[in-house]
Design a protein around this motif. Structure first.
Motif, PDB file in Angstrom:
ATOM      1  N   VAL A 176       0.871  -1.176   0.000  1.00 50.05           N
ATOM      2  CA  VAL A 176       0.000   0.000   0.000  1.00 50.05           C
ATOM      3  C   VAL A 176       0.904   1.220   0.000  1.00 50.05           C
ATOM      4  O   VAL A 176       1.604   1.486   0.982  1.00 50.05           O
ATOM      5  CB  VAL A 176      -0.946   0.010   1.212  1.00 50.05           C
ATOM      6  N   SER A 177       0.902   1.944  -1.109  1.00 49.96           N
ATOM      7  CA  SER A 177       1.760   3.125  -1.262  1.00 49.96           C
ATOM      8  C   SER A 177       0.971   4.367  -0.886  1.00 49.96           C
ATOM      9  O   SER A 177       0.113   4.832  -1.623  1.00 49.96           O
ATOM     10  CB  SER A 177       2.252   3.218  -2.711  1.00 49.96           C
ATOM     11  N   GLY A 178       1.255   4.889   0.303  1.00 48.61           N
ATOM     12  CA  GLY A 178       0.483   5.994   0.873  1.00 48.61           C
ATOM     13  C   GLY A 178      -0.359   5.490   2.016  1.00 48.61           C
ATOM     14  O   GLY A 178      -1.340   4.770   1.809  1.00 48.61           O
ATOM     15  N   ALA A 179       0.019   5.840   3.259  1.00 43.11           N
ATOM     16  CA  ALA A 179      -0.625   5.282   4.448  1.00 43.11           C
ATOM     17  C   ALA A 179      -1.553   6.277   5.133  1.00 43.11           C
ATOM     18  O   ALA A 179      -1.792   6.181   6.335  1.00 43.11           O
ATOM     19  CB  ALA A 179       0.426   4.793   5.438  1.00 43.11           C
ATOM     20  N   GLY A 180      -2.091   7.238   4.368  1.00 44.85           N
ATOM     21  CA  GLY A 180      -3.094   8.135   4.924  1.00 44.85           C
ATOM     22  C   GLY A 180      -4.370   7.392   5.244  1.00 44.85           C
ATOM     23  O   GLY A 180      -4.399   6.152   5.224  1.00 44.85           O
ATOM     24  N   ILE A 182      -7.179   6.676   3.659  1.00 44.63           N
ATOM     25  CA  ILE A 182      -7.667   5.698   2.693  1.00 44.63           C
ATOM     26  C   ILE A 182      -6.705   4.521   2.579  1.00 44.63           C
ATOM     27  O   ILE A 182      -7.117   3.370   2.427  1.00 44.63           O
ATOM     28  CB  ILE A 182      -7.922   6.360   1.314  1.00 44.63           C
ATOM     29  N   GLY A 183      -5.395   4.793   2.698  1.00 47.91           N
ATOM     30  CA  GLY A 183      -4.420   3.719   2.662  1.00 47.91           C
ATOM     31  C   GLY A 183      -4.523   2.805   3.878  1.00 47.91           C
ATOM     32  O   GLY A 183      -4.463   1.579   3.762  1.00 47.91           O
ATOM     33  N   SER A 184      -4.690   3.401   5.058  1.00 49.24           N
ATOM     34  CA  SER A 184      -4.820   2.582   6.272  1.00 49.24           C
ATOM     35  C   SER A 184      -6.103   1.754   6.246  1.00 49.24           C
ATOM     36  O   SER A 184      -6.112   0.592   6.684  1.00 49.24           O
ATOM     37  CB  SER A 184      -4.793   3.485   7.506  1.00 49.24           C
ATOM     38  N   VAL A 237      -1.328  -1.222  -4.169  1.00 47.78           N
ATOM     39  CA  VAL A 237      -2.431  -0.273  -4.056  1.00 47.78           C
ATOM     40  C   VAL A 237      -1.833   1.117  -3.948  1.00 47.78           C
ATOM     41  O   VAL A 237      -1.157   1.429  -2.955  1.00 47.78           O
ATOM     42  CB  VAL A 237      -3.320  -0.581  -2.835  1.00 47.78           C
ATOM     43  N   GLU A 238      -2.043   1.956  -4.976  1.00 48.82           N
ATOM     44  CA  GLU A 238      -1.555   3.335  -4.936  1.00 48.82           C
ATOM     45  C   GLU A 238      -2.611   4.176  -4.239  1.00 48.82           C
ATOM     46  O   GLU A 238      -3.701   4.384  -4.766  1.00 48.82           O
ATOM     47  CB  GLU A 238      -1.284   3.850  -6.354  1.00 48.82           C
ATOM     48  N   ALA A 239      -2.316   4.634  -3.028  1.00 47.21           N
ATOM     49  CA  ALA A 239      -3.300   5.352  -2.218  1.00 47.21           C
ATOM     50  C   ALA A 239      -2.863   6.771  -1.896  1.00 47.21           C
ATOM     51  O   ALA A 239      -3.530   7.450  -1.111  1.00 47.21           O
ATOM     52  CB  ALA A 239      -3.563   4.585  -0.917  1.00 47.21           C
ATOM     53  N   ALA A 258      -0.675  -6.748 -10.432  1.00 43.64           N
ATOM     54  CA  ALA A 258      -1.750  -5.770 -10.611  1.00 43.64           C
ATOM     55  C   ALA A 258      -1.494  -4.542  -9.763  1.00 43.64           C
ATOM     56  O   ALA A 258      -0.957  -4.633  -8.651  1.00 43.64           O
ATOM     57  CB  ALA A 258      -3.102  -6.389 -10.235  1.00 43.64           C
ATOM     58  N   VAL A 259      -1.885  -3.388 -10.306  1.00 47.34           N
ATOM     59  CA  VAL A 259      -1.817  -2.113  -9.586  1.00 47.34           C
ATOM     60  C   VAL A 259      -3.218  -1.524  -9.533  1.00 47.34           C
ATOM     61  O   VAL A 259      -3.901  -1.437 -10.559  1.00 47.34           O
ATOM     62  CB  VAL A 259      -0.861  -1.124 -10.288  1.00 47.34           C
ATOM     63  N   LEU A 260      -3.647  -1.141  -8.332  1.00 48.36           N
ATOM     64  CA  LEU A 260      -4.932  -0.468  -8.136  1.00 48.36           C
ATOM     65  C   LEU A 260      -4.670   1.009  -7.889  1.00 48.36           C
ATOM     66  O   LEU A 260      -3.979   1.367  -6.931  1.00 48.36           O
ATOM     67  CB  LEU A 260      -5.682  -1.071  -6.943  1.00 48.36           C
ATOM     68  N   GLN A 261      -5.216   1.872  -8.751  1.00 46.05           N
ATOM     69  CA  GLN A 261      -5.098   3.316  -8.560  1.00 46.05           C
ATOM     70  C   GLN A 261      -6.263   3.781  -7.700  1.00 46.05           C
ATOM     71  O   GLN A 261      -7.325   4.126  -8.182  1.00 46.05           O
ATOM     72  CB  GLN A 261      -5.091   4.045  -9.909  1.00 46.05           C
TER      73      GLN A 261
END
Length: 346
Positions: A176-180, A182-184, A237-239, A258-261
């Protein structure tokens, strides 16, 4: 009644507005909590969210929960006054309990609370009272406090994105790239769906600790020079909603992965090296809001008290400016919420 209204760039006010009443076939909700989203921050700072400028005073907020305060005289199927509810911010929206995808979230011309995408704008839920349709209500279970339930909308967004990945999550090593916020929330969703390992990466320590508290197996401190090994993840997961993060995601995912934007990328051209998408046969998924996932989000919130950690700060209406400043600073906050009226759970 009071409402949080944006009048233009850097012009956010708590205004006295006419008291809301329910439509004859609708309900009136006394809003208790509202979560500040990235779109709210963009409207407040820039006077626009992406392609949608504020052209009239706009009450912000779409992540809202509260208590039924009044019922229209011809409303059918409405819960009793006093019922604690979450609110689906979209019209049209999937009915409660829908088992199959409806695609209604992709309907052209649909509305969303607190959005300048329509003319007139769709007024939002950062108000003491909010009129909505009966079909937008989701009754909350008794064991789910309103303060945690305010995460239902962003968690539904995360779950909808993860559903786009199909069976790729179970048993996978996921970044998970970005732990804000929505990422958390995605971290929790990934664990719920059976991911083998969930790694969270971010520039800031605070969101990484939140992600760890809700189930991240490992954390990567990008600001300390830590990196993710190229090709080492089944799914990314790009978050963060950043071009650099998407580029890193394409590098980190394995061939055939797979990459999820999930994060909202800026409008216009995005400078991302896309050759690896072809060379590695990467499946790239987009995700727009959510469809039927609000019910699943509510059930997961009721089952996971650890998600309380995602709500980092709470402010009353009188401290709205401070609340928005806090929400905009990811080094010290996760999900910042406004308390718009008394919490019956307290």
């Amino acid at each position: 009644m009071k409402a949080v209204v944006v009048h233009g760039a850097k012009d956010l006010r708590v205004d006295e507005v006419p008291a809301a009443v329910p439509e004859p076939d609708g309900v009136l909700v006394r809003v208790v909590y509202g979560g500040i989203c990235g779109s709210d921050l963009h409207y407040a700072a820039d006077g626009r969210n992406g392609a949608y400028p504020v052209e009239e005073p706009l009450t912000l907020g779409h992540e809202v929960v509260g208590v039924v305060a009044d019922v229209g005289q011809s409303a059918s199927g409405a819960p009793p006054i006093g019922t604690r509810v979450a609110i689906h911010p979209a019209v049209p929206c999937a009915p409660a309990g829908a088992a199959e995808p409806t695609g209604l979230h992709l309907t052209p011309g649909g509305t969303y609370l607190g959005s300048a995408s329509t003319r007139p704008h769709t007024q939002g839920g950062f108000a003491e009272l909010l009129p909505v349709g009966v079909g937008q209500l989701r009754v909350l279970p008794d064991n789910l406090p309103l303060r945690r339930a305010v995460l239902a909308e962003p968690l539904a967004v995360a779950l909808h994105g993860l559903a786009r990945l199909g069976d790729r999550v179970r048993g996978a090593r996921v970044l998970v790239s970005g732990a804000g916020p929505i990422g958390s929330l995605a971290v929790t969703g990934l664990n719920h769906l059976g991911a083998r390992t969930v790694v969270a990466a971010d520039l800031q320590e605070y969101p990484l600790q939140v992600a760890k508290s809700v189930g991240a197996t490992e954390i990567v401190r990008l600001s300390d020079g830590e990196t993710c090994e190229p090709g080492s993840f089944d799914v990314v997961v790009e978050a963060a909603g950043a071009a650099a993060s998407l580029a890193s995601a394409l590098a980190a995912v394995r061939p055939g992965g797979a990459v999820l934007q999930l994060g909202m990328l800026p409008g216009g051209g995005v400078p991302v090296p896309m050759a690896s998408l072809i060379a590695k046969e990467i499946a790239l998924f987009g995700s727009q809001r959510f469809d039927t996932e609000l019910d699943a989000a509510i059930a997961l919130l009721a089952a996971e008290p650890a998600l309380d950690a995602v709500v980092s700060h709470e402010f009353d209406l009188g401290s709205t400016a401070e609340a928005f400043a806090c929400a905009a600073d990811s080094s010290r906050s996760a999900k910042t919420i406004l308390r718009l009226s008394a919490d019956p759970d307290s």
